[in-house]
Write a protein that holds these residues in place. Sequence first.
Motif, PDB file in Angstrom:
ATOM      1  N   THR A  48       0.857  -1.278  -0.129  1.00  0.00           N
ATOM      2  CA  THR A  48       0.012  -0.158  -0.085  1.00  0.00           C
ATOM      3  C   THR A  48       0.859   1.388  -0.191  1.00  0.00           C
ATOM      4  O   THR A  48       0.324   2.307  -0.434  1.00  0.00           O
ATOM      5  CB  THR A  48      -0.979   0.279   1.131  1.00  0.00           C
ATOM      6  OG1 THR A  48      -0.176   0.232   2.421  1.00  0.00           O
ATOM      7  CG2 THR A  48      -1.893  -1.107   1.282  1.00  0.00           C
ATOM      8  N   SER A 107      -1.561 -14.135  -9.576  1.00  0.00           N
ATOM      9  CA  SER A 107      -1.897 -13.295  -8.548  1.00  0.00           C
ATOM     10  C   SER A 107      -2.742 -12.031  -8.802  1.00  0.00           C
ATOM     11  O   SER A 107      -3.501 -11.554  -8.038  1.00  0.00           O
ATOM     12  CB  SER A 107      -0.720 -12.489  -7.622  1.00  0.00           C
ATOM     13  OG  SER A 107       0.197 -13.841  -7.515  1.00  0.00           O
ATOM     14  N   TYR A 108      -3.124 -11.806  -9.977  1.00  0.00           N
ATOM     15  CA  TYR A 108      -3.535 -10.360 -10.488  1.00  0.00           C
ATOM     16  C   TYR A 108      -4.240 -10.663 -11.721  1.00  0.00           C
ATOM     17  O   TYR A 108      -4.066 -11.157 -12.557  1.00  0.00           O
ATOM     18  CB  TYR A 108      -2.537  -9.287 -10.564  1.00  0.00           C
ATOM     19  CG  TYR A 108      -3.143  -8.002 -11.299  1.00  0.00           C
ATOM     20  CD1 TYR A 108      -3.661  -7.099 -10.412  1.00  0.00           C
ATOM     21  CD2 TYR A 108      -3.125  -7.826 -12.711  1.00  0.00           C
ATOM     22  CE1 TYR A 108      -4.192  -5.731 -10.997  1.00  0.00           C
ATOM     23  CE2 TYR A 108      -3.814  -6.495 -13.369  1.00  0.00           C
ATOM     24  CZ  TYR A 108      -4.113  -5.893 -12.379  1.00  0.00           C
ATOM     25  OH  TYR A 108      -4.698  -4.442 -12.518  1.00  0.00           O
ATOM     26  N   LYS A 109      -5.735 -10.048 -11.678  1.00  0.00           N
ATOM     27  CA  LYS A 109      -6.402 -10.292 -12.972  1.00  0.00           C
ATOM     28  C   LYS A 109      -6.559  -8.911 -13.852  1.00  0.00           C
ATOM     29  O   LYS A 109      -6.960  -7.723 -13.432  1.00  0.00           O
ATOM     30  CB  LYS A 109      -8.031 -10.360 -12.334  1.00  0.00           C
ATOM     31  CG  LYS A 109      -8.730 -11.017 -13.233  1.00  0.00           C
ATOM     32  CD  LYS A 109     -10.197 -11.160 -12.390  1.00  0.00           C
ATOM     33  CE  LYS A 109     -11.303 -11.845 -13.186  1.00  0.00           C
ATOM     34  NZ  LYS A 109     -11.677 -11.384 -14.620  1.00  0.00           N
ATOM     35  N   ARG A 124      -4.271  -1.870 -12.176  1.00  0.00           N
ATOM     36  CA  ARG A 124      -4.981  -1.078 -11.194  1.00  0.00           C
ATOM     37  C   ARG A 124      -4.176  -1.100 -10.024  1.00  0.00           C
ATOM     38  O   ARG A 124      -3.874  -1.975  -9.427  1.00  0.00           O
ATOM     39  CB  ARG A 124      -6.487  -1.533 -10.950  1.00  0.00           C
ATOM     40  CG  ARG A 124      -7.210  -1.779 -11.971  1.00  0.00           C
ATOM     41  CD  ARG A 124      -8.705  -2.505 -11.963  1.00  0.00           C
ATOM     42  NE  ARG A 124      -8.296  -3.794 -11.628  1.00  0.00           N
ATOM     43  CZ  ARG A 124      -7.936  -4.817 -12.282  1.00  0.00           C
ATOM     44  NH1 ARG A 124      -7.915  -4.706 -13.530  1.00  0.00           N
ATOM     45  NH2 ARG A 124      -7.767  -6.151 -11.878  1.00  0.00           N
ATOM     46  N   PRO A 126      -3.753  -0.134  -6.719  1.00  0.00           N
ATOM     47  CA  PRO A 126      -4.052  -0.914  -5.294  1.00  0.00           C
ATOM     48  C   PRO A 126      -4.046  -2.467  -5.513  1.00  0.00           C
ATOM     49  O   PRO A 126      -3.559  -3.014  -4.727  1.00  0.00           O
ATOM     50  CB  PRO A 126      -5.334  -0.403  -4.989  1.00  0.00           C
ATOM     51  CG  PRO A 126      -5.513   0.983  -5.710  1.00  0.00           C
ATOM     52  CD  PRO A 126      -4.876   0.750  -7.100  1.00  0.00           C
ATOM     53  N   GLU A 127      -4.627  -2.747  -6.541  1.00  0.00           N
ATOM     54  CA  GLU A 127      -4.773  -4.331  -6.651  1.00  0.00           C
ATOM     55  C   GLU A 127      -3.246  -5.041  -7.259  1.00  0.00           C
ATOM     56  O   GLU A 127      -3.014  -6.099  -6.773  1.00  0.00           O
ATOM     57  CB  GLU A 127      -5.693  -4.615  -7.746  1.00  0.00           C
ATOM     58  CG  GLU A 127      -7.191  -4.601  -7.068  1.00  0.00           C
ATOM     59  CD  GLU A 127      -8.151  -4.366  -8.414  1.00  0.00           C
ATOM     60  OE1 GLU A 127      -8.193  -5.567  -9.057  1.00  0.00           O
ATOM     61  OE2 GLU A 127      -8.887  -3.496  -8.515  1.00  0.00           O
ATOM     62  N   TYR A 128      -2.712  -4.251  -7.945  1.00  0.00           N
ATOM     63  CA  TYR A 128      -1.481  -4.530  -8.602  1.00  0.00           C
ATOM     64  C   TYR A 128      -0.478  -4.814  -7.393  1.00  0.00           C
ATOM     65  O   TYR A 128       0.269  -5.723  -7.414  1.00  0.00           O
ATOM     66  CB  TYR A 128      -1.042  -3.404  -9.594  1.00  0.00           C
ATOM     67  CG  TYR A 128       0.509  -3.588 -10.144  1.00  0.00           C
ATOM     68  CD1 TYR A 128       0.815  -4.729 -10.884  1.00  0.00           C
ATOM     69  CD2 TYR A 128       1.391  -2.979  -9.988  1.00  0.00           C
ATOM     70  CE1 TYR A 128       1.936  -4.680 -11.441  1.00  0.00           C
ATOM     71  CE2 TYR A 128       2.624  -2.926 -10.314  1.00  0.00           C
ATOM     72  CZ  TYR A 128       2.989  -3.912 -11.307  1.00  0.00           C
ATOM     73  OH  TYR A 128       4.250  -4.064 -11.492  1.00  0.00           O
ATOM     74  N   ARG A 130      -0.955  -5.156  -4.231  1.00  0.00           N
ATOM     75  CA  ARG A 130      -1.589  -6.248  -3.342  1.00  0.00           C
ATOM     76  C   ARG A 130      -0.848  -7.628  -3.823  1.00  0.00           C
ATOM     77  O   ARG A 130      -0.509  -8.506  -3.317  1.00  0.00           O
ATOM     78  CB  ARG A 130      -2.918  -6.245  -3.239  1.00  0.00           C
ATOM     79  CG  ARG A 130      -3.511  -7.182  -2.142  1.00  0.00           C
ATOM     80  CD  ARG A 130      -5.001  -6.875  -1.844  1.00  0.00           C
ATOM     81  NE  ARG A 130      -5.840  -7.058  -2.786  1.00  0.00           N
ATOM     82  CZ  ARG A 130      -6.795  -6.892  -3.275  1.00  0.00           C
ATOM     83  NH1 ARG A 130      -7.506  -6.209  -2.139  1.00  0.00           N
ATOM     84  NH2 ARG A 130      -7.602  -7.097  -4.207  1.00  0.00           N
ATOM     85  N   ALA A 131      -1.431  -7.700  -5.164  1.00  0.00           N
ATOM     86  CA  ALA A 131      -0.798  -8.885  -5.927  1.00  0.00           C
ATOM     87  C   ALA A 131       0.863  -9.045  -5.998  1.00  0.00           C
ATOM     88  O   ALA A 131       1.419 -10.014  -5.694  1.00  0.00           O
ATOM     89  CB  ALA A 131      -1.303  -8.823  -7.443  1.00  0.00           C
TER      90      ALA A 131
END
Length: 534
Positions: A48, A107-109, A124, A126-128, A130-131
């Motif tokens: 983050t 890990s990432y869509k 994206r 935040p998702e990137y 986190r992945a």
Amino acid sequence: MVSSSLEELSITADVLIVGGGMAGAWAAVSAAQAGARVVLADKGYCGTSGVTAAAGPGHWWVPPDPPTARDAVVANRVAAGLGLGEAEWMYRILDQTWRTLPTLAPSYKFGVDDEGRVNYRAVRGPEYMRALRQHVLNHGVTILDHSPVIELLARADGSIGGARGQRRQDGGRAYRIEAGAVVLAAGGTSFLSHLLGSRTNTGDGYLMAAEAGAELSGMEFTAAYTIAPAHSTMTRSMAYAFATYSDADGNELDLPFGPDQTVRLARALQRGPVYCLLDRLPDDIKVRLHTISPNVPLVFDRWGVDPYRDRFEVTLHNDGTIRGIGGVRVHDLDCATSVPGLFVAGDNASREKVAGAISGGGNVNSAWALSSGTFAGRAAARVARGTKARLTELRPLGRAGLRPRGLPKAVDVASARDVVRAQMHPFDKNLFRTEKGLTESARVLEDLWREVANHGQDGSIALRETAALLATARWSVATAAARKESRGLHRREDYPARDPQLAGRLLSSGLDQVRVALDRPSASVRPDQLEAVS
Ligand SMILES: Cc1cc2nc3c(=O)[nH]c(=O)nc-3n(C[C@H](O)[C@H](O)[C@H](O)COP(=O)(O)OP(=O)(O)OC[C@H]3O[C@@H](n4cnc5c(N)ncnc54)[C@H](O)[C@@H]3O)c2cc1C
């Protein structure tokens, strides 16, 4: 691997990564893939913190077929870089990004475009991140969150053998990591402007590298600024390509989208408030904005403003070295620095090789963060394997804010930061540069440096961060004063034209005495064209 005493937590690793943003995370993965035991320490929470997590990084993404496609983008970028970019490096990061980014798929869509093709280019944030954290953990890396690194440690031969830091959520307990090699990936700095996601980025990696003896390159290119709604940190700028602008009386301003827009906007802001309407944003982007950049409409939703119908006030925030390009000089193809055992990646490194004299924001920076992290992590693992002298005494390298030369006394950190901001943010000082303004900034920063370096000693994170901000500002002002021309992001009101004899990179180094020199000086450059600025 981990042993502890009440005083200091002691950790050993093959490779230490300092910083857990995009560059640090990819460095950790590549070092681990090369067989190293890796520890990654982040000032905040890896996943983050840093500028990647709050953004929606678009990558420089060009398929290898047909090869002419890459040739064309590289040729464009070399031309746009005004003499400071290198085609070889551009091809390298295009290729590395192409091969590495899809490996995150478990890990990432990744998104899919209207024709059903996977969209790797834009992720994206935040998702990137986190992945990426998950990807790092899947590779067996040990992550130390909330654990800012305070200083590097050197072996007797001057090579880097680890670092010291503090565990913020363990009562500020000190920790020490002995490592075969270290990768600095602590990001850039916006000098604490309100640039989105940049709060923890205070230039610590630059200061630590310089304390170890590394040079910096391109530090004059800190004059990038990004538009945001006034009173917000939302510096995601895509929508502003479709905006109309007006002054307080509602008169439309001529601020066409393009490379000069920031400068024109800054001049307009010097005259008075500027308002904006996103009335030309295409309908298909409007519909998808909540999905592709959810935090952009959030600001307007909260304020009850319809940005497509209601005028809203805008401002510019300084990007410093984040969408600027200066950083630690990259010494070779492995992203080594000139200091043995020390590697550099992402915004912690100079991006001139891939961005030239203009901003790398928008696509190149992300490709660079991923690729330089991958190169540095792999090479650091190799160096660590060959490092035998692990048992030698390690010498701490931190100076300013840790080990004063004079009588220790309290330093007012808040006002010191205000002084740095006051030199690095105003348009009349850092965007529209003059000899007079730069000389005055150098004097103010010099006085403050003497206070911090001579007297600051509490070793607190805040004081070390302040020392790093200040040191970075000094390198920036000194190189801006030495570059007596205008080139890319660097604008001199008193030297508005490009000087062909200065078509090279400027290196800066030194702590108490700042030195500036031309890298790879061309035969046509006279040494007296550069003044060393202290
Ligand atoms: C709003 C915004 C949008 C952007 N969009 C794009 C884009 O679309 N395309 C593009 O190419 N580029 C873009 N950029 C730039 C790009 O995001 C950065 O170049 C890239 O994310 C840099 O990654 P990094 O890992 O080097 O730095 P960061 O992601 O900033 O990570 C640095 C990490 O180091 C940590 N750290 C700092 N000091 C210490 C310390 N002392 N000890 C331990 N850890 C420390 C920080 O906490 C942070 O986690 C954008 C930037 C912003 C601000």
